[in-house]
Design a protein around this motif. Structure first.
Motif, PDB file in Angstrom:
ATOM      1  N   ILE A  48      76.541 -46.463  -3.499  1.00  0.00           N
ATOM      2  CA  ILE A  48      77.088 -47.583  -2.740  1.00  0.00           C
ATOM      3  C   ILE A  48      76.184 -47.920  -1.559  1.00  0.00           C
ATOM      4  O   ILE A  48      75.442 -47.070  -1.060  1.00  0.00           O
ATOM      5  CB  ILE A  48      78.520 -47.290  -2.238  1.00  0.00           C
ATOM      6  CG1 ILE A  48      78.525 -46.098  -1.269  1.00  0.00           C
ATOM      7  CG2 ILE A  48      79.448 -47.051  -3.410  1.00  0.00           C
ATOM      8  CD1 ILE A  48      79.873 -45.809  -0.634  1.00  0.00           C
ATOM      9  N   ASP A  49      76.237 -49.162  -1.132  1.00  0.00           N
ATOM     10  CA  ASP A  49      75.464 -49.608   0.024  1.00  0.00           C
ATOM     11  C   ASP A  49      76.430 -49.794   1.187  1.00  0.00           C
ATOM     12  O   ASP A  49      77.138 -50.817   1.280  1.00  0.00           O
ATOM     13  CB  ASP A  49      74.734 -50.914  -0.280  1.00  0.00           C
ATOM     14  CG  ASP A  49      73.752 -51.288   0.812  1.00  0.00           C
ATOM     15  OD1 ASP A  49      72.685 -50.652   0.893  1.00  0.00           O
ATOM     16  OD2 ASP A  49      74.073 -52.195   1.613  1.00  0.00           O
ATOM     17  N   ILE A  50      76.507 -48.796   2.052  1.00  0.00           N
ATOM     18  CA  ILE A  50      77.504 -48.817   3.129  1.00  0.00           C
ATOM     19  C   ILE A  50      77.323 -50.003   4.069  1.00  0.00           C
ATOM     20  O   ILE A  50      78.305 -50.651   4.450  1.00  0.00           O
ATOM     21  CB  ILE A  50      77.512 -47.471   3.876  1.00  0.00           C
ATOM     22  CG1 ILE A  50      78.022 -46.360   2.948  1.00  0.00           C
ATOM     23  CG2 ILE A  50      78.371 -47.545   5.135  1.00  0.00           C
ATOM     24  CD1 ILE A  50      78.031 -44.968   3.559  1.00  0.00           C
ATOM     25  N   PRO A  51      76.079 -50.367   4.470  1.00  0.00           N
ATOM     26  CA  PRO A  51      75.940 -51.555   5.338  1.00  0.00           C
ATOM     27  C   PRO A  51      76.527 -52.820   4.725  1.00  0.00           C
ATOM     28  O   PRO A  51      77.116 -53.644   5.435  1.00  0.00           O
ATOM     29  CB  PRO A  51      74.426 -51.665   5.527  1.00  0.00           C
ATOM     30  CG  PRO A  51      73.932 -50.258   5.401  1.00  0.00           C
ATOM     31  CD  PRO A  51      74.788 -49.663   4.313  1.00  0.00           C
TER      32      PRO A  51
ATOM     33  N   LEU B 174      72.812 -31.489   9.206  1.00  0.00           N
ATOM     34  CA  LEU B 174      73.737 -31.722   8.094  1.00  0.00           C
ATOM     35  C   LEU B 174      73.049 -32.453   6.947  1.00  0.00           C
ATOM     36  O   LEU B 174      71.966 -33.029   7.115  1.00  0.00           O
ATOM     37  CB  LEU B 174      74.947 -32.519   8.579  1.00  0.00           C
ATOM     38  CG  LEU B 174      75.895 -31.777   9.523  1.00  0.00           C
ATOM     39  CD1 LEU B 174      76.905 -32.746  10.124  1.00  0.00           C
ATOM     40  CD2 LEU B 174      76.609 -30.635   8.807  1.00  0.00           C
ATOM     41  N   ILE B 175      73.684 -32.437   5.769  1.00  0.00           N
ATOM     42  CA  ILE B 175      73.144 -33.167   4.617  1.00  0.00           C
ATOM     43  C   ILE B 175      73.068 -34.654   4.960  1.00  0.00           C
ATOM     44  O   ILE B 175      74.047 -35.252   5.426  1.00  0.00           O
ATOM     45  CB  ILE B 175      74.025 -32.961   3.369  1.00  0.00           C
ATOM     46  CG1 ILE B 175      74.090 -31.476   2.999  1.00  0.00           C
ATOM     47  CG2 ILE B 175      73.487 -33.780   2.191  1.00  0.00           C
ATOM     48  CD1 ILE B 175      75.123 -31.165   1.920  1.00  0.00           C
ATOM     49  N   ASP B 176      71.917 -35.245   4.740  1.00  0.00           N
ATOM     50  CA  ASP B 176      71.682 -36.639   5.113  1.00  0.00           C
ATOM     51  C   ASP B 176      71.801 -37.502   3.855  1.00  0.00           C
ATOM     52  O   ASP B 176      70.824 -37.792   3.180  1.00  0.00           O
ATOM     53  CB  ASP B 176      70.290 -36.764   5.738  1.00  0.00           C
ATOM     54  CG  ASP B 176      70.046 -38.138   6.336  1.00  0.00           C
ATOM     55  OD1 ASP B 176      71.043 -38.850   6.576  1.00  0.00           O
ATOM     56  OD2 ASP B 176      68.887 -38.488   6.572  1.00  0.00           O
ATOM     57  N   TYR B 177      73.022 -37.904   3.526  1.00  0.00           N
ATOM     58  CA  TYR B 177      73.240 -38.744   2.346  1.00  0.00           C
ATOM     59  C   TYR B 177      72.706 -40.139   2.598  1.00  0.00           C
ATOM     60  O   TYR B 177      72.651 -40.616   3.750  1.00  0.00           O
ATOM     61  CB  TYR B 177      74.731 -38.818   2.017  1.00  0.00           C
ATOM     62  CG  TYR B 177      75.344 -37.499   1.618  1.00  0.00           C
ATOM     63  CD1 TYR B 177      75.066 -36.925   0.374  1.00  0.00           C
ATOM     64  CD2 TYR B 177      76.206 -36.819   2.475  1.00  0.00           C
ATOM     65  CE1 TYR B 177      75.618 -35.711   0.003  1.00  0.00           C
ATOM     66  CE2 TYR B 177      76.769 -35.609   2.115  1.00  0.00           C
ATOM     67  CZ  TYR B 177      76.473 -35.054   0.878  1.00  0.00           C
ATOM     68  OH  TYR B 177      77.020 -33.860   0.517  1.00  0.00           O
ATOM     69  N   PRO B 178      72.330 -40.853   1.528  1.00  0.00           N
ATOM     70  CA  PRO B 178      71.864 -42.233   1.712  1.00  0.00           C
ATOM     71  C   PRO B 178      72.943 -43.099   2.372  1.00  0.00           C
ATOM     72  O   PRO B 178      74.122 -43.002   2.025  1.00  0.00           O
ATOM     73  CB  PRO B 178      71.580 -42.699   0.284  1.00  0.00           C
ATOM     74  CG  PRO B 178      71.363 -41.449  -0.500  1.00  0.00           C
ATOM     75  CD  PRO B 178      72.264 -40.424   0.124  1.00  0.00           C
ATOM     76  N   VAL B 179      72.534 -43.919   3.308  1.00  0.00           N
ATOM     77  CA  VAL B 179      73.440 -44.906   3.901  1.00  0.00           C
ATOM     78  C   VAL B 179      73.320 -46.219   3.127  1.00  0.00           C
ATOM     79  O   VAL B 179      74.321 -46.850   2.810  1.00  0.00           O
ATOM     80  CB  VAL B 179      73.119 -45.109   5.402  1.00  0.00           C
ATOM     81  CG1 VAL B 179      74.011 -46.200   5.992  1.00  0.00           C
ATOM     82  CG2 VAL B 179      73.294 -43.801   6.163  1.00  0.00           C
ATOM     83  N   GLU B 180      72.098 -46.590   2.813  1.00  0.00           N
ATOM     84  CA  GLU B 180      71.868 -47.726   1.924  1.00  0.00           C
ATOM     85  C   GLU B 180      71.818 -47.207   0.486  1.00  0.00           C
ATOM     86  O   GLU B 180      71.547 -46.030   0.244  1.00  0.00           O
ATOM     87  CB  GLU B 180      70.561 -48.425   2.296  1.00  0.00           C
ATOM     88  CG  GLU B 180      70.582 -48.993   3.709  1.00  0.00           C
ATOM     89  CD  GLU B 180      69.265 -49.659   4.077  1.00  0.00           C
ATOM     90  OE1 GLU B 180      68.284 -49.482   3.318  1.00  0.00           O
ATOM     91  OE2 GLU B 180      69.230 -50.342   5.113  1.00  0.00           O
ATOM     92  N   ALA B 181      72.107 -48.070  -0.457  1.00  0.00           N
ATOM     93  CA  ALA B 181      72.166 -47.655  -1.859  1.00  0.00           C
ATOM     94  C   ALA B 181      70.841 -47.037  -2.305  1.00  0.00           C
ATOM     95  O   ALA B 181      69.760 -47.566  -2.032  1.00  0.00           O
ATOM     96  CB  ALA B 181      72.516 -48.852  -2.732  1.00  0.00           C
TER      97      ALA B 181
END
Length: 589
Positions: free
Chosen positions: A319-322, A361-368
């Motif tokens: 998902i693309d959170i922004p 912490l684990i750095d999950y993608p913020v953008e897809a």
């Protein structure tokens, strides 16, 4: 009959629904030119004709609407401090909290608000699950003094933050439930009382007719479009303001923008820079706040696909959170994307987690990031066939995603589900109406939109509260292995912060118990220690995806009204605009 109440011929009362009270009132106040009327709206608020005032019945409870009609008692501020203009004294000594009431408060019907109102409200909450509650009980010292006794020592900040109550459950209505709880001798007998309590409603008409409100402005009339209320002269703060009546409109998304831009509201949401040209010059920003509220998507582990950690990690990567947050902001919200999955508000991460902890912490993608999402799915044994993900058991990934109806919730959810569908999940989105919270409580979903704050303040317990508004893990006294969303009561997290696998040095934790322990933490050090453990669990396991960090603020008609400065009134609180109004700190120019 239609009457004009405007100062400058710009507002109309829309269809009086409860007789001619509003029409009579309008005539008394001068008909078409009322210079002491204040009009506002609560965005996202449900219509007055569709809500009720029993706080224990989550379905259609007047959560946002009621802030205008129930006198507040305790205020929590963004810097972590607590204040009160309601209690004469609020003190903490070890595990005892003493609250002293003033004799100046009453309900609209003239009944005094006393310590018994407080005791009944808080004891009903405790009796819902007395074993899990950190509260041992409440003691009525006299008519205007009550003691709240915790099972263990409690930090003064938490004790004071949690002390707000006393006006939402009038003793004249709820005493019978309290007495039934008192008489119950078994858990099943208590559950029978709770079942009855959860069925009870007090609709807005009864609330008005019986005078159960207690705020500065008393409801005179209402319909589905707005509520008319007049200043209640018996309120202790009535001399603070010369505003004589208010109109409050329930609105959603673009509706409130239309009212704002046509200059029909005297107080409204904060105006962003790119909106400025669309708004009248007399509507100016008064205050901006990093609100306590976040928003999240609950992932129900009872779905066997969502029970797999790599699938949950694939979802946040796909998902693309922004874009989701942009969709929310297009409806009038003011928010920013969550950058790190800690489970708490970003603005308090430094205080309770520390910058080094968050950075590790684990750095999950913020953008897809489809490539990363694909790797996670393959790690879990899935293959994409014809654009569709098929699980290791040969079945498709079918998800039902539910959201509360209304553009502010459904529009961002539509973006999320579109992203997941494009990635190869089979997602059916459903916008649920007035019974949304009941649907959530029945756990009939795979993915669900929800607020991410259970309590109205800036503290980890507000986010790590063991319910669906916070971060539900389940009843710590349950005989089940998991809570209602499939989260185990006992699980492992890595011994090293930020590790992506448990490895050989895993730490066993019970998230449900930790959330109970957090509420009873007796020191700042203990609070930080528990918060870090829960944040690491959320970051590692992703029981939810916190996607949106909300800002709030308000603007007002500075041409016709005076608004307080921060020196005159502390606005770093929940609902700063409505609270300025209800505390009598807005007046006519």
């Amino acid at each position: 009959m239609r009457h004009n109440h405007t100062r400058v011929n710009r507002r109309q009362f829309i269809g009086a629904s409860a007789g001619t009270v509003a029409a009579t009132l309008a005539g008394c106040l001068g008909g078409s030119s009322n210079s002491t009327e204040f009009v506002t709206a609560f965005a996202g608020g449900r219509q007055p004709t569709q809500v009720h005032f029993n706080p224990w019945n989550a379905s259609d409870y007047a959560q946002t609407y009621s802030i205008y009609w129930l006198q507040g008692t305790v205020v929590t501020h963004a810097d972590g401090t607590v204040s009160t203009e309601f209690f004469e004294d609020l003190s903490v000594d070890g595990r005892e909290v003493t609250l002293e009431f003033s004799d100046e408060w009453s309900f609209w019907n003239g009944n005094d608000i006393t310590a018994e109102d407080y005791l009944i409200e808080q004891e009903i909450w405790r009796y819902q699950d007395p074993e899990a509650s950190p509260i041992e009980g409440h003691e009525l010292v006299d008519d205007y003094t009550v003691k709240r006794i915790y099972k263990d020592d409690i930090s003064p900040t938490i004790a004071k933050s949690n002390a707000g109550a006393g006006t939402s459950a009038p003793k004249s209505v709820f005493r019978e439930y309290y007495e039934r709880y008192e008489d119950a001798t078994t858990a099943s007998e208590r559950e029978a009382v709770t079942d009855d309590l959860l069925q009870m409603t007090i609709d807005t008409q009864e609330f008005v007719d019986e005078g159960y409100g207690s705020s500065l402005f008393k409801i005179e009339d209402f319909n589905s479009s707005e509520t008319l209320a007049t200043k209640w002269e018996d309120h202790p703060w009535s001399d603070r303001t010369d505003i004589e009546q208010i109109r409050v409109k329930p609105t959603e998304g673009t509706q409130v923008e239309q009212l704002e831009k046509s200059d029909e509201l005297d107080m409204t949401q904060y105006i962003t820079e790119n909106q400025r040209s669309d708004y009248p010059d007399n509507i100016e920003n008064i205050y901006e706040l990093d609100h306590y509220s976040c928003r999240k998507y609950i992932l129900n582990w009872n779905n066997k696909h969502l029970a797999r950690r790599p699938v949950r990690r694939a979802i946040i990567s796909a998902i693309d959170i922004p874009s989701i947050v942009d969709a929310a902001n297009q409806t009038g919200l003011m928010a920013s994307p969550t950058q790190v999955q800690t489970g708490i508000r970003a603005s308090i991460e430094e205080k309770y987690l520390g910058e080094d902890f968050v950075d590790n912490l684990i750095d999950y993608p913020v953008e897809a990031d489809e490539e990363t999402a694909v790797e996670y799915m393959q790690e879990a044994g899935y293959s994409r066939e014809g654009g569709e993900w098929i699980g290791p058991d040969g079945d498709a990934t079918d998800f039902t995603a539910i959201t509360q109806a209304g553009v502010r919730k459904s529009q961002p959810m539509k973006v999320l589900t579109d992203h997941l569908s494009e990635f190869g999940f089979n997602v059916e989105m459903e916008a649920v109406g007035q019974d949304y919270y009941s649907r959530v409580q029945e756990w009939e979903f795979d993915i669900a939109w929800m607020w991410h704050v259970a309590l109205p303040y800036w503290h980890p317990v507000a986010y790590f509260s063991n319910d669906f508004y916070g971060l539900l893990a389940g009843d710590v006294n349950s005989d089940s292995d998991t809570g209602p969303t499939g989260v185990p009561f006992s699980l492992e997290i890595p011994g090293e912060v930020g590790a992506t696998e448990v490895g050989s040095n895993g730490e066993e934790i019970n998230p449900a118990q930790l959330m109970v322990d957090l509420e009873g933490a007796s020191s700042e050090e203990e609070t930080i220690e528990i918060t870090r453990t829960l944040a690491q669990w959320v970051n590692f396991d992703l029981p939810v995806i916190v996607h949106l960090q909300e800002k709030r603020g308000f603007a007002g008609d500075t041409e016709n009204f005076d608004f307080p400065s921060e020196d005159e009134f502390r606005m770093d609180r929940s609902n700063p605009g409505p609270n300025a109004l209800l505390n009598g700190h807005i007046s006519v120019n």
